[in-house]
Design a protein around this motif. Structure first.
Motif, short mmCIF file in Angstrom:
data_model
loop_
_atom_site.label_atom_id
_atom_site.label_comp_id
_atom_site.label_asym_id
_atom_site.label_seq_id
_atom_site.Cartn_x
_atom_site.Cartn_y
_atom_site.Cartn_z
N UNK A 23 0.84 -1.19 0.00
CA UNK A 23 0.00 0.00 0.00
C UNK A 23 0.89 1.25 0.00
N UNK A 24 0.64 2.15 -0.94
CA UNK A 24 1.49 3.34 -1.05
C UNK A 24 1.45 4.19 0.22
N UNK A 25 0.28 4.29 0.84
CA UNK A 25 0.19 5.12 2.04
C UNK A 25 1.00 4.51 3.18
N UNK A 26 0.94 3.20 3.34
CA UNK A 26 1.71 2.53 4.39
C UNK A 26 3.20 2.75 4.18
N UNK A 27 3.66 2.61 2.94
CA UNK A 27 5.08 2.82 2.64
C UNK A 27 5.51 4.25 2.96
N UNK A 33 8.40 7.93 9.15
CA UNK A 33 8.69 7.68 10.57
C UNK A 33 10.12 7.20 10.82
N UNK A 34 10.88 6.99 9.76
CA UNK A 34 12.21 6.40 9.94
C UNK A 34 13.15 7.31 10.73
N UNK A 92 12.92 -0.34 7.60
CA UNK A 92 13.24 1.01 7.14
C UNK A 92 14.10 1.04 5.87
N UNK A 93 15.12 0.23 5.80
CA UNK A 93 15.97 0.24 4.61
C UNK A 93 15.20 -0.25 3.38
N UNK A 94 14.41 -1.30 3.57
CA UNK A 94 13.63 -1.86 2.46
C UNK A 94 12.59 -0.87 1.97
N UNK A 95 11.87 -0.26 2.90
CA UNK A 95 10.83 0.70 2.53
C UNK A 95 11.44 1.91 1.84
N UNK A 96 12.52 2.44 2.40
CA UNK A 96 13.17 3.60 1.79
C UNK A 96 13.68 3.28 0.39
N UNK A 97 14.27 2.10 0.24
CA UNK A 97 14.78 1.71 -1.08
C UNK A 97 13.65 1.64 -2.10
#
Length: 121
Positions: A23-27, A33-34, A92-97
């Motif tokens: 979900x784009x909003x969740x990402x 929040x990172x 955090x790293x996965x989501x940011x990437x």
């Protein structure tokens, strides 16, 4: 030892987690929040296009999944702050990437879409 879950099986509960993370909003919330806790209204201002209702629903789902925590401060009006949990920080790293991959590669994606559309028509 075999994994007890298999994402390729249709009844596997991991599908719910993948659905949430897709979900784009969740990402966007998780990425925002990172750097530390953020208040509800600050999230709403930072994430352009998200409605108050969708933000609230997404935050509740992420909290239920154990990815974020919610802290209420007894102020007038009440202040609510959200932060990543330990489990959420593992993403955090996965989501940011993923989120920032879209920014870095958007021109290539648009060019590919344009090329595809010119052939398919």
């Amino acid at each position: 030892m075999d994994q007890p879950y298999d994402v390729y099986q249709d009844r596997c509960p991991t599908r719910m987690v993948l659905d949430r993370l897709a979900d784009k909003w969740a990402l966007l919330i998780l990425d925002r929040l990172r750097d530390g806790p953020v208040r509800f209204n600050h999230l709403r201002r930072d994430i352009a296009g998200i409605s108050q209702k969708v933000l609230s629903q997404t935050l509740k789902k992420l909290e239920r999944d154990g990815l974020i925590s919610r802290q209420v401060f007894p102020t007038v009006p009440v202040t609510v702050e959200y932060a990543l949990t330990g489990l959420g920080r593992t993403l955090t790293d996965t989501v940011a990437a993923l989120a920032h991959w879209a920014e870095a590669n958007m021109d290539a994606v648009l060019a590919a879409q344009k090329a595809y559309d010119s052939i398919v028509r």
